[in-house]
Design an enzyme around this catalytic site. Structure first.
Site, short mmCIF file in Angstrom:
data_model
loop_
_atom_site.label_atom_id
_atom_site.label_comp_id
_atom_site.label_asym_id
_atom_site.label_seq_id
_atom_site.Cartn_x
_atom_site.Cartn_y
_atom_site.Cartn_z
N ASN A 126 -4.98 0.23 0.83
CA ASN A 126 -3.82 -0.68 0.89
C ASN A 126 -2.49 0.03 1.07
O ASN A 126 -1.44 -0.57 0.91
CB ASN A 126 -3.78 -1.55 -0.36
CG ASN A 126 -5.08 -2.27 -0.60
OD1 ASN A 126 -5.78 -2.02 -1.58
ND2 ASN A 126 -5.44 -3.16 0.32
N ILE B 197 3.20 -0.14 1.51
CA ILE B 197 2.27 -0.73 0.55
C ILE B 197 1.97 -2.16 0.95
O ILE B 197 2.88 -2.95 1.23
CB ILE B 197 2.85 -0.71 -0.88
CG1 ILE B 197 3.17 0.73 -1.29
CG2 ILE B 197 1.89 -1.35 -1.86
CD1 ILE B 197 3.96 0.81 -2.59
N CYS B 198 0.69 -2.51 0.98
CA CYS B 198 0.27 -3.87 1.27
C CYS B 198 -0.31 -4.49 0.00
O CYS B 198 -1.39 -4.11 -0.46
CB CYS B 198 -0.78 -3.89 2.38
SG CYS B 198 -1.41 -5.54 2.76
N VAL B 199 0.44 -5.42 -0.59
CA VAL B 199 -0.04 -6.13 -1.77
C VAL B 199 0.58 -7.52 -1.75
O VAL B 199 1.74 -7.69 -1.36
CB VAL B 199 0.32 -5.37 -3.07
CG1 VAL B 199 1.83 -5.24 -3.23
CG2 VAL B 199 -0.28 -6.03 -4.30
#
Length: 247
Positions: free
Chosen positions: A89, A96-98
């Site tokens: 992620n 950042i991928c969240v």
């Protein structure tokens, strides 16, 4: 895209809220997270995140940053890792991928919540929404290989620095102090006849001290067990005795 903010163009209410949150994070930091505050720029917030135990990121320190836009908190901050990390992620660029920083964002969420969510990503990645496709594929197909890659990145880019021992520092200091100082060893001085002090760095002890200092010759001592006898010319003594007899 909303442009990035600084203290000058953030609304006063937002600055006050951020100052309160940052003070709270400093007084009571979340486990494994240390926030680095720049009082002149609340719009860029750095944090050092400890790799959680039992994960491939254990013993690592990972620096990340949150960048706030001018309309924060209505829009979420953008998150980046500045330390290289192998994670599904987190893109190779550090992005950042969240969901918390995207569709699940809520203006009531605080910085503490965001930082805790990011650290939880290191414990439980989500390969289904991977930014790093290689890491996501390895995690799904071969966890051991994924963990090996992640540990390698951690050891190269994020390994916690070791503190130097105090004894080593003291030893280095003593070496520096003693550097260039002459090392003289003197044997014990004996008062018995025929025994002299020995100094490997000095010349004959019978030489007058003035030879070194450049001053007038010192008179030999006549008392004490270490008195030095000065050789006398025998011919001069005989001539002196004859002169005294004539008197």
């Amino acid at each position: 895209m909303a442009s990035m903010a600084t203290n000058e163009n953030l609304p006063p209410t937002v600055i006050r809220q951020l100052a309160k949150e940052l003070k709270n994070l400093d007084d009571s930091p979340p486990e494994g997270i240390k926030v680095i505050v720049n009082d002149d720029d609340f719009a860029t917030i750095f944090a050092d995140i400890e790799g959680p135990a039992g994960t491939p990121y254990e013993n690592g320190i990972f620096r990340m940053k949150l960048i706030l836009s001018r309309d924060f908190p209505q829009s979420p901050p953008k998150g980046f890792f500045t330390t290289k990390i192998f994670h599904p992620n987190i893109a190779t660029s550090g992005e950042i991928c969240v969901n918390t920083l995207k569709k699940d964002w809520n203006p009531s969420l605080g910085l503490r919540h965001v930082l805790l969510v990011v650290r939880c990503l290191l414990i439980e990645p989500f390969p289904e929404s991977a930014l790093n496709e290689q890491a996501g594929k390895l995690l799904l197909e071969n966890y051991e290989e994924y963990a090996r890659h992640a540990r390698l990145y951690t050891s190269i880019h994020a390994l916690r620095p070791k503190n130097k021992s105090k004894s080593g520092a003291i030893s280095e200091s003593m070496t520096a102090l003693n550097k260039g100082q002459p090392h003289t060893v003197l044997a014990p001085i004996s008062t018995s006849t025929g025994t002299k002090a020995f100094d490997p760095n000095s010349q004959d002890r019978n030489a007058a001290p003035s030879a070194v200092s450049g001053g007038a010759p010192a008179a030999p001592r006549k008392d004490g067990p270490l008195a030095v006898k000065v050789p006398v010319d025998k011919k001069k003594m005989d001539a002196r005795k004859k002169s005294l007899k004539r008197l």
